[in-house]
Design an enzyme around this catalytic site. Sequence first.
Site, PDB file in Angstrom:
ATOM      1  N   CYS A   1       0.772  -1.046  -0.070  1.00 29.51           N
ATOM      2  CA  CYS A   1      -0.019   0.152  -0.176  1.00 29.51           C
ATOM      3  C   CYS A   1       0.988   1.342  -0.018  1.00 29.51           C
ATOM      4  CB  CYS A   1      -0.924   0.010   1.270  1.00 29.51           C
ATOM      5  SG  CYS A   1      -1.933  -1.530   1.328  1.00 29.51           S
TER       6      CYS A   1
ATOM      7  N   HIS B   1      -3.390   6.864   2.681  1.00 28.72           N
ATOM      8  CA  HIS B   1      -3.647   5.710   2.116  1.00 28.72           C
ATOM      9  C   HIS B   1      -5.185   5.265   2.775  1.00 28.72           C
ATOM     10  CE1 HIS B   1      -4.220   1.600   1.229  1.00 28.72           C
ATOM     11  NE2 HIS B   1      -3.859   0.991   2.507  1.00 28.72           N
TER      12      HIS B   1
ATOM     13  N   ASN C   1     -10.475  -0.290   0.176  1.00 24.64           N
ATOM     14  CA  ASN C   1      -8.835  -0.240   0.185  1.00 24.64           C
ATOM     15  C   ASN C   1      -8.355  -0.973  -1.012  1.00 24.64           C
ATOM     16  OD1 ASN C   1      -5.870  -0.683   0.514  1.00 24.64           O
ATOM     17  ND2 ASN C   1      -6.388  -1.297   2.455  1.00 24.64           N
TER      18      ASN C   1
END
Length: 332
Positions: free
Chosen positions: A112, A259, A289
């Site tokens: 990520c 993020h 996500n």
Amino acid sequence: MNGITILGAGGYNPSFAMTNEMLTEFIDTSDEWISSRTGIKTRLMSPDKANYQMAAEAAKAALKSAGKTAEEIDFIIVSTCSPDFYYPNMACLVQKQIGATGCPCIDINTACTGFINALDIARNYLATGDYKTILIVSSERLSSHVDYNDRGSCILFGDGAGAVVVEKGEDKPYYSILGAEGDMFEALYCKANYKPNFPKFDGNEVFNELIDTPEKECYLQMDGKAVYKFAVDAMANAVDKVLQKSGLTIDDIDLVVPHQANIRIIQSALKKMKVADEKVFTNLENHGNTSSACIPVGLSELMESGRLKRGMKICLVGFGAGLTYGACIFEY
């Protein structure tokens, strides 16, 4: 100081939207339970495009936004933790799809945190003067990693791709801080689906301490509590360190793009950073996500909406499997 100039950004949103209500049909959960814990209402999934195809679509959109042709790209950097092939790298597949023949192509995988790492790599390449125009693509197809019997993880992840075209920003500020805590890798991992064929060695024996069930062999594994604690601390500390490095304060930052992991993580980290809510961009409610694709997809949406203005100071911050973390500050 040589910073960066983002010439354009683009994204690709998959065609299928998995709502919270749909998840209730096969796991014990509810829309209220998911929404209150994650902030997610819908996660997008790609039933018809491979990861490299999503990446190519985002790349084309970014080129159009930047007013550049594929032939003008000097370097392609792709961030992904869910590639379609062990080799070749996905950047080569993107190059083929968009027609950027001949330029160097590399992949990176810091999960990520990938876009922040890729942007930092691009900035350093641009600073040398060896390359003028770099395409960065972050694309993830995490639906292929998720165990849909695991309520704790399957509600979080989606698919998507984002891309930016960058050039050197003469006299523009740029600061970054990157790091990793490899001893915490067990908190979040997904083993490669690889079965050795050498007859005298069972390669999986070396993983026995971690991978003791078929589910752990095949799917993403996450210790939610450990990830939450790490993420809140890592994101807040990364922003604090990059601010110290820059000599700026949080009041000098016009926009924070974190993020998009989980709304509770974002809120807790931002509280520690003392960032005003109106300075923070989130879109996880409608995307879920999407790992390294989160931030460039967000930048694309911000550009399209007109919220980004030249001269704004932007802070990107994230964390990922590894466990990795990073933050950067640049002038848009």
